[in-house]
Design a protein around this motif. Sequence first.
Motif, PDB file in Angstrom:
ATOM      1  N   TRP A 240       6.231  31.435  12.532  1.00  0.00           N
ATOM      2  CA  TRP A 240       7.431  32.176  12.092  1.00  0.00           C
ATOM      3  C   TRP A 240       7.368  32.516  10.598  1.00  0.00           C
ATOM      4  CZ3 TRP A 240       7.389  29.869  16.697  1.00  0.00           C
ATOM      5  CH2 TRP A 240       8.126  30.457  17.732  1.00  0.00           C
ATOM      6  N   CYS A 241       6.568  31.783   9.834  1.00  0.00           N
ATOM      7  CA  CYS A 241       6.457  32.052   8.390  1.00  0.00           C
ATOM      8  C   CYS A 241       5.826  33.421   8.100  1.00  0.00           C
ATOM      9  CB  CYS A 241       5.582  30.995   7.700  1.00  0.00           C
ATOM     10  SG  CYS A 241       6.204  29.334   7.855  1.00  0.00           S
ATOM     11  N   TYR A 242       5.138  33.973   9.097  1.00  0.00           N
ATOM     12  CA  TYR A 242       4.422  35.236   8.884  1.00  0.00           C
ATOM     13  C   TYR A 242       5.201  36.433   9.444  1.00  0.00           C
ATOM     14  CZ  TYR A 242       0.424  32.209   7.924  1.00  0.00           C
ATOM     15  OH  TYR A 242      -0.413  31.250   7.394  1.00  0.00           O
ATOM     16  N   GLU A 243       6.369  36.163  10.008  1.00  0.00           N
ATOM     17  CA  GLU A 243       7.091  37.221  10.718  1.00  0.00           C
ATOM     18  C   GLU A 243       8.254  37.766   9.893  1.00  0.00           C
ATOM     19  OE1 GLU A 243       6.109  38.533  13.629  1.00  0.00           O
ATOM     20  OE2 GLU A 243       4.372  37.172  13.555  1.00  0.00           O
ATOM     21  N   LYS A 244       8.331  39.079   9.811  1.00  0.00           N
ATOM     22  CA  LYS A 244       9.373  39.768   9.036  1.00  0.00           C
ATOM     23  C   LYS A 244      10.784  39.297   9.436  1.00  0.00           C
ATOM     24  CE  LYS A 244      11.071  44.548   8.398  1.00  0.00           C
ATOM     25  NZ  LYS A 244      12.260  44.607   9.277  1.00  0.00           N
ATOM     26  N   GLU A 245      11.033  39.230  10.740  1.00  0.00           N
ATOM     27  CA  GLU A 245      12.371  38.832  11.224  1.00  0.00           C
ATOM     28  C   GLU A 245      12.774  37.446  10.743  1.00  0.00           C
ATOM     29  OE1 GLU A 245      13.560  39.494  15.550  1.00  0.00           O
ATOM     30  OE2 GLU A 245      11.445  40.080  15.520  1.00  0.00           O
ATOM     31  N   ALA A 246      11.792  36.555  10.626  1.00  0.00           N
ATOM     32  CA  ALA A 246      12.098  35.191  10.181  1.00  0.00           C
ATOM     33  C   ALA A 246      12.225  35.140   8.657  1.00  0.00           C
ATOM     34  CB  ALA A 246      11.011  34.234  10.653  1.00  0.00           C
ATOM     35  N   LEU A 247      11.304  35.805   7.959  1.00  0.00           N
ATOM     36  CA  LEU A 247      11.317  35.783   6.490  1.00  0.00           C
ATOM     37  C   LEU A 247      12.614  36.386   5.943  1.00  0.00           C
ATOM     38  CD1 LEU A 247       7.595  36.728   5.800  1.00  0.00           C
ATOM     39  CD2 LEU A 247       8.688  34.573   5.179  1.00  0.00           C
ATOM     40  N   GLU A 248      13.161  37.377   6.654  1.00  0.00           N
ATOM     41  CA  GLU A 248      14.415  38.006   6.217  1.00  0.00           C
ATOM     42  C   GLU A 248      15.579  37.010   6.188  1.00  0.00           C
ATOM     43  OE1 GLU A 248      13.833  42.666   7.569  1.00  0.00           O
ATOM     44  OE2 GLU A 248      14.804  41.278   8.952  1.00  0.00           O
ATOM     45  N   LEU A 249      15.429  35.898   6.893  1.00  0.00           N
ATOM     46  CA  LEU A 249      16.503  34.899   6.945  1.00  0.00           C
ATOM     47  C   LEU A 249      16.583  34.048   5.685  1.00  0.00           C
ATOM     48  CD1 LEU A 249      15.966  33.572  10.594  1.00  0.00           C
ATOM     49  CD2 LEU A 249      17.731  35.167   9.825  1.00  0.00           C
ATOM     50  N   PHE A 250      15.456  33.975   4.919  1.00  0.00           N
ATOM     51  CA  PHE A 250      15.488  33.013   3.805  1.00  0.00           C
ATOM     52  C   PHE A 250      14.663  33.382   2.573  1.00  0.00           C
ATOM     53  CE2 PHE A 250      11.847  31.826   6.416  1.00  0.00           C
ATOM     54  CZ  PHE A 250      10.879  31.430   5.503  1.00  0.00           C
ATOM     55  N   ALA A 251      13.754  34.339   2.680  1.00  0.00           N
ATOM     56  CA  ALA A 251      12.849  34.612   1.560  1.00  0.00           C
ATOM     57  C   ALA A 251      13.502  35.576   0.564  1.00  0.00           C
ATOM     58  CB  ALA A 251      11.522  35.167   2.073  1.00  0.00           C
ATOM     59  N   THR A 252      14.385  35.016  -0.272  1.00  0.00           N
ATOM     60  CA  THR A 252      15.044  35.837  -1.294  1.00  0.00           C
ATOM     61  C   THR A 252      14.700  35.302  -2.684  1.00  0.00           C
ATOM     62  OG1 THR A 252      17.010  34.440  -1.113  1.00  0.00           O
ATOM     63  CG2 THR A 252      17.009  36.470   0.172  1.00  0.00           C
ATOM     64  N   HIS A 253      14.626  36.191  -3.652  1.00  0.00           N
ATOM     65  CA  HIS A 253      14.240  35.827  -5.021  1.00  0.00           C
ATOM     66  C   HIS A 253      15.259  34.854  -5.608  1.00  0.00           C
ATOM     67  CE1 HIS A 253      13.055  36.146  -9.203  1.00  0.00           C
ATOM     68  NE2 HIS A 253      11.953  36.773  -8.813  1.00  0.00           N
ATOM     69  N   TYR A 254      14.764  33.751  -6.179  1.00  0.00           N
ATOM     70  CA  TYR A 254      15.682  32.693  -6.628  1.00  0.00           C
ATOM     71  C   TYR A 254      16.573  33.131  -7.790  1.00  0.00           C
ATOM     72  CZ  TYR A 254      13.008  31.425 -10.860  1.00  0.00           C
ATOM     73  OH  TYR A 254      12.409  31.425 -12.100  1.00  0.00           O
ATOM     74  N   GLU A 255      16.184  34.185  -8.508  1.00  0.00           N
ATOM     75  CA  GLU A 255      17.020  34.637  -9.635  1.00  0.00           C
ATOM     76  C   GLU A 255      17.882  35.848  -9.268  1.00  0.00           C
ATOM     77  OE1 GLU A 255      14.699  33.513 -13.733  1.00  0.00           O
ATOM     78  OE2 GLU A 255      13.712  34.988 -12.434  1.00  0.00           O
ATOM     79  N   THR A 256      17.277  36.808  -8.562  1.00  0.00           N
ATOM     80  CA  THR A 256      17.998  38.065  -8.312  1.00  0.00           C
ATOM     81  C   THR A 256      18.655  38.111  -6.929  1.00  0.00           C
ATOM     82  OG1 THR A 256      16.055  39.139  -7.323  1.00  0.00           O
ATOM     83  CG2 THR A 256      16.302  39.291  -9.733  1.00  0.00           C
TER      84      THR A 256
END
Length: 671
Positions: A501-517
């Motif tokens: 799931w770490c390689y999938e767009k649908e999963a990354l959209e749930l949590f991979a956000t920039h820590y500052e912006t």
Amino acid sequence: MNPLLSPFDTAPFSTIENKHFKPAFLQAMKDARAEIDTITGNSESPSFENTIEALEFSGQQLDRISSVFFNLNSAETNEEIQKIAQEISPLLSEFGNDITLNKDLFLRVKAVYDQKETLTLSTEQQTLLDKRYKAFSRNGANLPEDKKTRLREIDAALAKLKLQFGENILAETNTYQKHLTNEADLDGLPDGAKEAAAQLAKSKDLDGWLITLDYPSYIPFMKYASNRELRKELTLAFGSKGFKGNDLDNQENVLQIANLRHERANLLGYKTHAHFVLEERMAETPEKVQAFLSEILEKAKPAAEREFKQLEDFAKELDGIDQLQKWDGSYYSEKLKQKLFNLDDEILKPYFKLENVISGVFKVSEKLFGLQFEEVFDIDTYHEEVKTYKVYDLEKNFISLFYADFHPRAGKRGGAWMTSFKSQYKRGEENVRPHISNVCNFTKPTESKPSLLTFNEVTTLFHEFGHGLHGMLANTTYPSLSGTSVYWDFVELPSQVLENWCYEKEALELFATHYETGELIPMDLVQKIKESATFQEGMATLRQLSFGLLDMSWHGSDPTKITNVKAHETKAFTGTNLYPETKETCMSTAFAHIFQGGYSSGYYSYKWAEVLDADAFAYFKEKGIFNKEVATKFKDNVLSQGGTENPMVLYKRFRGAEPKVEALLERAGLL
């Protein structure tokens, strides 16, 4: 009052003192022996309930005390705990033998086993009966007295040797530190790694920077530091753990462990330790393991050699390196990866703040399995860094307690693992829920930055959480068949499949956000992550296979003629070596998985489980990575079932067919 001897639900860490452990162990062993005496002294004829089930639920207090103590010895140890472990381990080994070599108890178990065809048992009960009978027969119950005595001696010796092996590695890791005062020596290191090194130095009242052999310190240095001599020094320090001829040397421990395991297998009528171990694995025999490793080696080696040649050419072109060495691998691989994919861990890390990744793995679990995680602050922990969560299903039924411990410390061994403080089981009307823990060694926060994970650390977190789900979602009657109590070459399926799931767009959209912006990870980066997933996969596969082959070389044939650990290892690695040999380093003397942990004759299982996980994830991909139907089938047939049935039966019930090795080769780009 000894808190370990009162009934407890959650482990009472804050009230436990080291002095409580030994008396608690001794009392709990005494109580467990009394429970065994009750079983053997029963005047009624042996039945499943009064013998097999009674045995299954005996010694529960001892199990709880053991889980608390040995988890501390891994995650928050000190010299006193290590000393207690050295005293207690042989006693526990002896206690285990007192049960498996108890003639009266075995006769009762055998009496039930001999009538199993006439008993109306559920599938889980049949599995438990088989497992209990084998626990005796495979551990010497049928041996004559003199051989039983020798078996006890071997087990006591192995218990101490394995502990000593692990203590030596931890001491070696903690002893080495590279103190740098010239900033030029850190050339190439990202700001975050430099700041962490400065903070580490400051914590020891030193100026400048400190590099250690803990992964969050060691790996960035090997990957980014342009000072080749320093990379060499660290590589040799890391690779020579337990191999320096000093009082922390593990060479003699390795030889003794291998020889004692072999002697033990012979005593029990097996050709080698691997023959003994693999009888209870999906792979079944050493011959099948060798054939499996050889099949993948044949496919991976040409790719690995091509990749290595590409890396050599790149290093020569970039820096005029004539001979690529072990201390060059990570450094030039990272540079080449940046060139080919314009992708660098430092670009990715801002999108993987630890807290966000934890939230991400929780969200993935919610979408797949309907779980909800609530952080709680009233659960006792063994260290202030440990976080605790209560896990519920969508109907708010309590599922599990979850402990999370993510950063390196002096008292914590390296690596990452899942463990449990309490097993799941059913008794009467009650479904007793488990207490599960993930322990890792991730990059610490610094004064200016939160804990930002490398992508490798992200996949590690998902991996260990997959094991965690296997524990949390357990739903079996008997504790010894619950959760991760499965065949060893099946146990990595839930962990490895979750990494996908770490390689999938649908999963990354749930949590991979920039820590500052707060900006979502750009999709071109996601695409690059996917494209780079098979970067140097041939080399990575060759490396993994070399560890499996080394394991089998120690355990799959007679080790009695081996006198030189290094020479034996060099021979085992023939055919998988890409880099020149370094005389100062030795893998075996720090190979904790097989000489301290439970992976002896089982290291191949990482690759074996990759076949299962590639095949399983192909099913998710086909139907949708958050497809409820597929997720429910996986939960109901794999995650909740523990070791209640043969794993291939469970897998086929989930997938509809046996797994195909092609799924792995295709995903790895090796076809």
